[in-house]
Design an enzyme around this catalytic site. Structure first.
Site, mmCIF file in Angstrom:
data_model
loop_
_atom_site.group_PDB
_atom_site.id
_atom_site.type_symbol
_atom_site.label_atom_id
_atom_site.label_comp_id
_atom_site.label_asym_id
_atom_site.label_seq_id
_atom_site.Cartn_x
_atom_site.Cartn_y
_atom_site.Cartn_z
ATOM 1 N N GLY C 31 0.803 -1.203 0.000
ATOM 2 C CA GLY C 31 0.000 0.000 0.000
ATOM 3 C C GLY C 31 0.837 1.255 0.000
ATOM 4 O O GLY C 31 1.965 1.268 0.511
ATOM 5 N N ASN C 32 0.305 2.307 -0.592
ATOM 6 C CA ASN C 32 1.000 3.591 -0.590
ATOM 7 C C ASN C 32 0.029 4.702 -0.930
ATOM 8 O O ASN C 32 -0.939 4.506 -1.639
ATOM 9 C CB ASN C 32 2.192 3.577 -1.556
ATOM 10 N N SER C 48 9.690 3.195 -1.010
ATOM 11 C CA SER C 48 9.469 1.787 -1.378
ATOM 12 C C SER C 48 9.883 0.826 -0.268
ATOM 13 O O SER C 48 10.972 0.972 0.303
ATOM 14 C CB SER C 48 10.263 1.476 -2.651
ATOM 15 N N GLY C 49 8.998 -0.113 0.052
ATOM 16 C CA GLY C 49 9.333 -1.237 0.928
ATOM 17 C C GLY C 49 9.788 -0.888 2.323
ATOM 18 O O GLY C 49 10.538 -1.653 2.944
ATOM 19 N N SER C 78 8.092 4.786 -3.859
ATOM 20 C CA SER C 78 7.297 3.579 -4.095
ATOM 21 C C SER C 78 7.519 3.053 -5.512
ATOM 22 O O SER C 78 7.615 3.838 -6.460
ATOM 23 C CB SER C 78 5.807 3.916 -3.926
ATOM 24 N N SER C 79 7.587 1.725 -5.650
ATOM 25 C CA SER C 79 7.767 1.164 -6.989
ATOM 26 C C SER C 79 6.552 1.453 -7.880
ATOM 27 O O SER C 79 6.615 1.305 -9.089
ATOM 28 C CB SER C 79 8.046 -0.338 -6.905
ATOM 29 N N ASP C 80 5.442 1.897 -7.284
ATOM 30 C CA ASP C 80 4.255 2.240 -8.072
ATOM 31 C C ASP C 80 4.215 3.717 -8.471
ATOM 32 O O ASP C 80 3.194 4.210 -8.955
ATOM 33 C CB ASP C 80 2.987 1.890 -7.275
ATOM 34 N N HIS C 99 -3.128 3.431 -3.130
ATOM 35 C CA HIS C 99 -3.067 2.088 -3.698
ATOM 36 C C HIS C 99 -3.046 1.078 -2.557
ATOM 37 O O HIS C 99 -2.252 1.223 -1.626
ATOM 38 C CB HIS C 99 -1.807 1.949 -4.550
ATOM 39 N N HIS C 101 -3.894 -3.380 -1.465
ATOM 40 C CA HIS C 101 -4.284 -4.742 -1.870
ATOM 41 C C HIS C 101 -5.363 -5.221 -0.903
ATOM 42 O O HIS C 101 -5.340 -6.367 -0.457
ATOM 43 C CB HIS C 101 -3.067 -5.673 -1.821
ATOM 44 N N ASP C 124 -23.845 6.067 -2.184
ATOM 45 C CA ASP C 124 -23.430 7.242 -1.411
ATOM 46 C C ASP C 124 -22.033 7.722 -1.801
ATOM 47 O O ASP C 124 -21.697 8.883 -1.604
ATOM 48 C CB ASP C 124 -23.418 6.909 0.098
ATOM 49 N N HIS C 173 -4.859 -7.562 -10.252
ATOM 50 C CA HIS C 173 -3.967 -6.793 -9.411
ATOM 51 C C HIS C 173 -4.753 -6.287 -8.192
ATOM 52 O O HIS C 173 -5.035 -7.091 -7.317
ATOM 53 C CB HIS C 173 -3.382 -5.644 -10.253
ATOM 54 N N TYR C 231 -26.720 16.280 2.810
ATOM 55 C CA TYR C 231 -26.187 15.479 3.911
ATOM 56 C C TYR C 231 -25.121 16.287 4.641
ATOM 57 O O TYR C 231 -24.324 16.975 4.025
ATOM 58 C CB TYR C 231 -25.585 14.185 3.354
#
Lengths: 234, 234, 234, 234
Positions: C31-32, C48-49, C78-80, C99, C101, C124, C173, C231
């Site tokens: 996640g990032n 990253s990591g 991040s690698s993304d 991002h 998973h 919503d 993915h 709302y």
């Protein structure tokens, strides 16, 4: 009767109820654990409809094997008291009984399905599929419902050994488990819920899955139980 | 043998067992982690049937590669010791092994199904479907059951590379994972459970789902592993 | 560039990453979250990591819209990163990207299925089914994989409005979400996971379930979004 | 009106909203609880879109049965206010209403399915299947949507007794529950979610499962409710 022993019994039953409350198997006031002192034939059980949070050791209710309250000032015992008593009267080797509505085991009970023995996790604790009772008959619902629920479980074990199968699902209802003492019966309830969860997921993956073969069942059950057990430090 | 090194090994194995206990993958006394010191060929492993809560570093049991206890006063080693040893003897590059009955991976093992490689989360850690063994044969259950369980895993890897597939499901049983050290093998157990959960849900949505294609599998596995990896800070 | 503003950007992105880590959507270092300062065209993103636990505000990596690191001493982004940048270049109104998973949204991505709009909880937040991309082509996996993943998302939105659909599932993915700022993109990730869970369960109950009708979708989306929203306290 | 009583009402409604927030049934600002003082015909309800964390007793909004704010300086009441009011106007014996988007009950609502009564856990609280409404008509979505949602629930109870069925699923939407006071309506929401979870799992195991028979339903419902109840300490 020895007051000291009854106090100890109450404490054991109280501790087991608190353990059950902390196990994640319980919602609201559901669930109850009892224990028996076989010498004096007295059972201690959780009082009816009382929250686990405020409960005290002395709230545990002492009841004779035939169902009379021992201490007049006690609160009402669990409404499932007669089911527990019937199990103690028939399964003479047990010392504790636990009743829950735990999420996966109850799902099997509601589906009127036994929990198939799909793996060694199951075999480590229960010797074969965990049986489900018949649906209780109308006449049994009308008279002495809780006693009849106990009889239903006993009937389900007519050709089974309660010593290697510490659990029964009551159809359309939920599980009862038992053991040497109150604490063991809670342990059985926790393991029952876990193997019910595993079986639920395996069945979801396959539709129908067959039970493991007898040799593997024997191996795992006997690795942990009986004279040839070699698991643990004994 | 160097006492200091064996102490370090015990500490590593102890830490990994505690990490496993805190991972949510474990219920009761289930599960165990071992580690090996390849120089002196000594394995340290969790003792059998001892609760994680009271466990101490010195309770870790030292065992030779052929299965003899190194320190006489040690408690009994995990009943799965012979499985661990067989893995160390055959997968000569590994330094740690973890065994669990974790909820989703075990569901696949009970369904006798490999975990299909359905997405990049899986591909980040395991190079293709996580294999499931054959069901163990009756003769193997009767003699040296735990050793035979190890052999079964080794046989499952006959045409596989244990270095890019750190896990095996034993049919009707549960998963074993491994890695460079005890801690890595626990990490593999945690990731295995997560990708098993993802696959379980994807399968529920689709009935059958196909594995991802090889190019995508290669890309993700190699993004994190091997000489061309570019994930992280190395 | 204004150092003070870049520091603020780093802080916002750091806070959003910590919020994500505490949301239960994340396992391990997955996640990032990123955020952009549109004035100076600089993006800040998680390194990253690196584990969430030890992470500091200053570990956030500043990158230009074309992908150059702004501060030489920064850790690797991040690698993304290239996926995030492609989204910022094309969805010009967004200020944050997340991002994950996460367990249910990823299950849909792995099943290559859009998340159908089955109820008002979904309506919503997301205006219709949450789309799933095509499976990425082999040539895109080989060259500039992360950039191509961004392009794939942009292509999926060719005839969609990224302003009323803050999320995309990348097939095989996992999900990407976005919003006005980093924090909003995390909120979208949390709501996406929740409506994915609801849809998963509804589908389990029915096999196939149809989307809610357009009038109901419009009503709920517009109750919370746009000029006629009523709302909340605005 | 008696200021002291309205303060008490606010406190009760506040406490019930906090209980709901801690129940695990709520995500983000979803969900709301109201209560009514029948003597002065004033309802207190959670304000719209305000996080549970910072909420204060005085943020509860007082509204007359016809929908006017009693205290001008109040924040906006929940956007579901008109649904709550319609229930109070028609179910004249109730004193509290809870609305959630809880994970399992909403899954049934989205599948447009009643929750079948599969076991005694269900029968302990709800007298038969928990009904699901029709899908709301387009003209009702356009005008006075929240009021019409209330009318839809009332219509669903045309031939039902709101006193032995404290819950209704609104199709494509989510559940409303009620009770003697705000706290009881939250209890109903918690039990509804639990029996929805049990039913979901039983259905997964069986495809279709039939409701329990009437005698068993009667027995369990009446064990806990009405003049012949014998559960608890009363």
């Amino acid at each position: 009767m020895d007051k000291e022993n009854l106090k100890k019994l109450k404490k054991k039953v109280f501790d087991a109820n608190i353990k059950l409350a902390g196990s994640g198997l319980i919602i609201s006031t559901f669930g109850n654990v009892s224990g028996i002192d076989r010498e004096v034939q007295v059972m201690a059980i959780k009082p009816s409809g009382i929250p686990y949070s405020g409960m005290k050791v002395d709230d545990m209710v002492l009841v004779s094997l035939s169902g009379e309250k021992i201490e007049e000032e006690s609160p009402n015992p669990s409404s499932d008291t007669d089911t527990h008593l019937e199990l103690y009267r028939n399964f003479t080797g047990i010392g504790g009984v636990t009743h829950t509505h735990s999420g996966y085991a109850t799902a099997f009970a509601q589906a009127k399905k036994a929990i198939p023995c799909l793996g060694t996790t199951h075999a480590d604790y229960f010797y074969g599929p965990v049986p489900v009772s018949e649906v209780i008959e109308d006449r049994c619902i009308k008279d002495d419902y809780e006693l009849e629920t106990g009889k239903l479980i006993v009937r389900t074990f007519k050709n089974r050994d309660y010593r290697n199968m510490n659990a029964c699902l009551v159809a359309c209802h939920s599980p009862f488990t038992w053991g040497e003492g109150p604490d063991d019966s809670v342990e059985s309830a926790i393991m029952l819920e876990y193997i019910a969860k595993l079986a639920y997921r395996s069945i979801s993956l396959e539709g129908t899955v067959e039970d493991i073969k007898k040799t593997l069942l024997d191996k795992h059950y006997r690795r942990k139980h009986g004279k040839d057990a070699y698991y643990g430090q004994k």
